[in-house]
Scaffold this active site. Structure first.
Site, short mmCIF file in Angstrom:
data_model
loop_
_atom_site.label_atom_id
_atom_site.label_comp_id
_atom_site.label_asym_id
_atom_site.label_seq_id
_atom_site.Cartn_x
_atom_site.Cartn_y
_atom_site.Cartn_z
N LYS A 33 21.50 -75.12 34.81
CA LYS A 33 21.42 -74.24 33.64
C LYS A 33 19.95 -73.93 33.32
CE LYS A 33 21.62 -78.22 30.52
NZ LYS A 33 22.52 -79.04 29.67
N ARG A 129 28.53 -83.03 18.07
CA ARG A 129 27.96 -81.70 18.31
C ARG A 129 29.07 -80.77 18.79
NH1 ARG A 129 23.59 -80.64 23.08
NH2 ARG A 129 25.46 -81.19 24.25
N TYR A 253 -10.84 -72.58 20.26
CA TYR A 253 -10.35 -72.17 18.93
C TYR A 253 -10.40 -73.32 17.93
CZ TYR A 253 -8.40 -67.76 20.68
OH TYR A 253 -8.23 -66.51 21.20
N MET A 301 -3.96 -68.98 24.83
CA MET A 301 -2.83 -68.28 25.43
C MET A 301 -2.91 -68.22 26.95
SD MET A 301 -1.34 -64.45 24.70
CE MET A 301 -0.81 -64.70 23.02
#
Ligand SMILES: *Cc1c(COP(=O)(O)O)cnc(C)c1O
Length: 355
Positions: A33, A129, A253, A301
């Site tokens: 999956k 669940r 950053y 990024m």
């Protein structure tokens, strides 16, 4: 070409599949999956086609992708169908599917298949669940058993805490499951990777191996049941910039990292847009030409800065492993406060190379 490469070692995938199968006695479905946990579902399924007993995916769309690529083995839909219309494709492509709710049972009862289905009837044995409550499970099973639309019913459940082998929770789920299922005929399917690795009593007729196929153990550090697994993905990039900074300079950053000593900073092509977790910033391990170092500053990024101060031989063009053989995926996931599953699923934009 940007040098970020996800190398997928299909021999390691096959090795890990065989480990999963040898642990149990029954069939082992290879869970592919989410694009095979980020590794490429079609390529992984094709690489396992002559070994595997079958595959498991989340949903019809994922199964159709495999069928379109010529994968002919059984495929189980782990979430079952979402709409009654999907059942005709299920029949046409000869898919197995989970029935985990009264709504899904109703859809099945309304269908008119030419050939009866194989159904995995799911019990909620404690995860709370998905699945039928234990007290409703036998009635659902009887309905399916009486239906001419169903040829084969596999009793199924899923563990919430199999990756914490020291706890009794998994044992308690098994007791709930068995207390109902011992009176019902048919095959059983319970174990995920952690169940296969650690819980003898969870291995039943059909096991479902996911993360272990990709060479990541679901177990916490200190449990060595998964030690012989071989990492399938190696994510590598290259140093494409180097600068020397004196002590006391911020890097990246937010200036979240400030050099503590004269520092040689390497710049590499990989960032959170490629799936490298931003939360794994300063301190996360990397390997430069096989030698371990660390990220300094924030992951941005498209770029990451690493410490090359103690690796004078490293420079422009040096290979940097983000994870793979020297840096374990579980280390990176831990740095980001998450699990290998999420980190692997997120890989994108990299060039994929299969070998
Ligand atoms: C994803 C999934 C698995 C595989 O789990 P791993 O921990 O990756 O082995 C097994 N069963 C079900 C129902 C799943 O959704």
């Amino acid at each position: 070409m940007r040098p970020l490469i996800a190398t997928v070692r299909l021999d390691n995938l096959r090795h890990n599949y065989l480990m999963a199968r040898q642990a149990g006695t029954g069939l082992t479905l290879a869970v592919v999956k989410a694009n095979a946990y980020g590794h490429g579902a079609v390529r992984c399924a094709q690489a396992l086609a002559d070994l595997a007993d079958g595959f498991a995916v989340a949903c019809l769309e994922e199964a159709l992708q495999l069928r379109a690529a010529g994968v002919a083995l059984p495929i189980l839909l782990l979430e079952g169908v979402f709409e009654a219309e999907e059942l005709s494709a299920v029949e046409h492509h000869d898919l197995w599917f989970v029935v985990q709710s009264p709504e899904q049972l109703t859809m099945l009862e309304a269908a008119k298949p030419a050939k009866p289905y194989t159904v995995f009837l799911k019990m909620d044995s404690g995860m709370h669940r998905a699945g039928f409550a234990p007290q409703d499970f036998a009635a659902a099973h009887c309905k399916l058993a009486a239906s001419d639309k169903v040829a084969r019913i596999v009793k199924m459940s899923h563990f919430a805490r199999a990756d914490e082998p020291q706890l009794s929770a998994t044992h308690a789920q098994l007791e709930v499951f068995d207390s109902v299922c011992r009176y019902l005929p048919g095959e059983e399917s319970i174990a995920n990777s952690a169940g296969i690795l650690c819980h003898d009593k969870a291995r039943r007729n059909i096991n479902r191996a996911g993360i272990m196929l990709y060479g990541a153990s679901p177990l916490p550090a200190g449990f060595d049941q998964g030690a012989a697994l071989k990492p399938v993905m190696r994510l590598t990039s290259k140093v494409f910039g180097v600068r020397e900074l004196p002590a006391g300079q911020p890097v990246g950053y937010g200036g979240s990292f400030v050099t503590e000593r004269p520092t040689r900073v390497g710049l590499i092509a990989c960032g959170y847009a490629d799936g490298y977790p931003r939360l794994a910033s300063t301190g996360s391990p990397v390997a430069v030409d096989g030698k371990r170092s660390r990220i300094i500053g924030r992951v941005s990024m498209d770029m990451i800065t690493i410490d090359l101060t103690d690796l004078p031989e490293a420079g422009i063009g040096s290979e940097v492993e983000l994870w793979g053989d020297t840096v374990h995926i579980n280390e990176v996931a831990a740095q980001a406060g998450t699990i290998s599953y999420e980190v692997l699923c997120n890989v994108k934009r990299a060039h994929f190379v299969y070998e």
